[in-house]
Design a protein around this motif. Structure first.
Motif, mmCIF file in Angstrom:
data_model
loop_
_atom_site.group_PDB
_atom_site.id
_atom_site.type_symbol
_atom_site.label_atom_id
_atom_site.label_comp_id
_atom_site.label_asym_id
_atom_site.label_seq_id
_atom_site.Cartn_x
_atom_site.Cartn_y
_atom_site.Cartn_z
ATOM 1 N N ALA A 126 6.947 -0.666 -40.155
ATOM 2 C CA ALA A 126 8.204 -0.541 -40.725
ATOM 3 C C ALA A 126 9.461 -0.760 -39.914
ATOM 4 O O ALA A 126 10.362 -1.098 -40.629
ATOM 5 N N ALA A 127 9.310 -0.629 -38.560
ATOM 6 C CA ALA A 127 10.531 -0.985 -37.930
ATOM 7 C C ALA A 127 10.751 -2.467 -37.993
ATOM 8 O O ALA A 127 12.010 -2.988 -37.264
ATOM 9 N N THR A 128 9.960 -3.322 -38.383
ATOM 10 C CA THR A 128 10.325 -4.589 -38.479
ATOM 11 C C THR A 128 10.738 -5.275 -39.586
ATOM 12 O O THR A 128 10.718 -6.517 -40.127
ATOM 13 N N VAL A 129 10.785 -4.294 -40.564
ATOM 14 C CA VAL A 129 11.116 -4.576 -41.989
ATOM 15 C C VAL A 129 12.401 -4.432 -42.639
ATOM 16 O O VAL A 129 13.073 -3.291 -42.076
ATOM 17 N N GLY A 130 13.181 -5.189 -43.363
ATOM 18 C CA GLY A 130 14.546 -4.852 -43.703
ATOM 19 C C GLY A 130 15.628 -5.462 -42.853
ATOM 20 O O GLY A 130 15.311 -6.168 -41.862
ATOM 21 N N PHE A 131 16.767 -5.660 -43.429
ATOM 22 C CA PHE A 131 17.970 -6.442 -42.777
ATOM 23 C C PHE A 131 18.363 -5.630 -41.292
ATOM 24 O O PHE A 131 18.961 -6.450 -40.915
ATOM 25 N N GLU A 132 17.951 -4.607 -41.085
ATOM 26 C CA GLU A 132 18.369 -3.912 -40.113
ATOM 27 C C GLU A 132 17.214 -3.796 -39.036
ATOM 28 O O GLU A 132 17.150 -2.980 -38.383
ATOM 29 N N ALA A 133 15.949 -4.605 -39.397
ATOM 30 C CA ALA A 133 14.902 -4.408 -38.459
ATOM 31 C C ALA A 133 15.108 -5.086 -37.246
ATOM 32 O O ALA A 133 15.653 -5.896 -37.119
ATOM 33 N N LYS A 134 14.337 -4.351 -36.136
ATOM 34 C CA LYS A 134 14.301 -5.048 -34.992
ATOM 35 C C LYS A 134 13.173 -6.051 -34.910
ATOM 36 O O LYS A 134 12.305 -6.309 -35.666
ATOM 37 N N LYS A 135 13.636 -6.989 -33.957
ATOM 38 C CA LYS A 135 12.704 -8.193 -34.109
ATOM 39 C C LYS A 135 11.173 -7.922 -33.382
ATOM 40 O O LYS A 135 11.245 -7.288 -32.507
#
Length: 332
Positions: free
Chosen positions: A318-327
């Motif tokens: 989940a941390a890699t998804v969305g426009f605020e995600a981390k790479k």
């Protein structure tokens, strides 16, 4: 020694031209690709029939697109059969197979699973979209649901949107070869008048259902006679000839059109193929904020997605998804 009993012309499209009639066309045969597409789902018989017809139409129409282009066909209705969608991907290089995929959605509470398929679409539209790749604007055309089959919808589409007289003869269903398991087979012939300047350019009225143009509205004189003659010959085709496997496409063409001087071109193989990937899922979710993503996140801290075409299941951090995600770390 194991002998391959699958005819070499299955899962293929054979383009041809009738030089005497100034008509072009294609013969398609599908078995393995169609079985794979339908095997991804547990559709009731009525939906299977619609998907099989749509896949066969897409294979026949898609053969003309260029390398790496994509053709999509969509049928949307207000009845129990809500959506049938197909994609045809042009070969990535000369000599490579094209790829095709499909899926459908329906209201299982309203659907008559074993009843006639086409009427369960109801009012709606038949659409085609051609995507020529990055840097281009996709072309799309839409016509109302018309006639009594998806083939008749496609004929109306080409007459109305492209002003090209077009005819389909299709056959599809479950069949069984001796010593083999039952499976889906589909075959068909597409005829199309060679493109010319239409005498009805700008004319919105036709003799078809709801005022749609038909082939008869577009052809006159010698062209009309040639078209009528080719259609009369196609009317003599039998369902078993369309699906094979006892009659190869070239033999079928000679049987039907030998007086029209048929000329064949290289056969295009067609395979099942899906373009889904974890990167595409991640890209589709890139419009959502971190707050939105939290609503989609499982207790395990993942976001899941399933491909409607092939059933592939994706589990993303989940941390890699969305426009605020981390790479995501390289190699992850």
């Amino acid at each position: 020694m194991t002998t391959n009993t699958t005819p070499i012309w299955d899962d293929s499209v054979l383009p041809f031209q009738l030089d005497r009639a100034d008509v072009r066309g294609r013969v398609a045969r599908l078995d393995g690709a169609l079985n794979t597409i339908l095997g991804q789902h547990n559709y009731p018989p009525a939906i299977e029939a619609l998907v099989a017809e749509a896949v066969l139409l897409t294979a026949l129409i898609g053969q003309t697109i260029k390398l790496r282009w994509k053709l999509s066909l969509q049928v949307r209705g207000k009845g129990p059969a809500r959506l049938v969608a197909t994609d045809y991907y042009g070969p990535t290089a000369d000599g490579q197979p094209a790829r095709i995929r499909a899926y459908a959605s329906y209201d299982k509470d309203m659907l008559d699973p074993t009843g006639p398929a086409f009427p369960q679409i109801g009012e709606g539209y038949f659409a085609m979209l051609l995507d020529q790749g990055a840097g281009t604007t996709p072309y799309s055309g839409i016509t109302p649901i018309a006639g009594g089959s998806l083939a008749s919808c496609a004929e109306a589409y080409f007459a109305q949107s492209e002003q090209l007289p077009t005819r389909f003869a299709l056959s599809f269903g479950q069949s069984q070869l001796q010593g083999q398991r039952a499976g889906w087979r589909a075959g068909g012939v597409m005829l199309q008048q060679m493109p010319k300047a239409s005498p009805l350019a700008g004319n919105v009225g036709g003799s078809g259902q709801d005022g749609l143009l038909t082939a008869q509205d577009l052809l006159h004189g010698e062209d009309g006679e040639h078209w009528q003659r080719a259609n009369i010959l196609l009317d003599t085709v039998e369902e078993l000839e369309l699906i094979g496997p006892g009659v190869s496409p070239d033999r079928l063409l000679y049987r039907l059109f030998h007086e029209e001087t048929p000329r064949v071109f290289p056969t295009q193989p067609v395979n099942f193929g899906c373009s889904c990937s974890a990167d595409k899922v991640r890209n589709s979710l890139s419009i959502y904020s971190a707050k939105d993503i939290r609503h989609m996140t499982t207790p395990q801290g993942t976001v899941t997605a399933d491909c409607q075409f092939c059933g592939a299941h994706y589990v993303l951090d989940a941390a890699t998804v969305g426009f605020e995600a981390k790479k995501e770390a390289p190699g992850a």
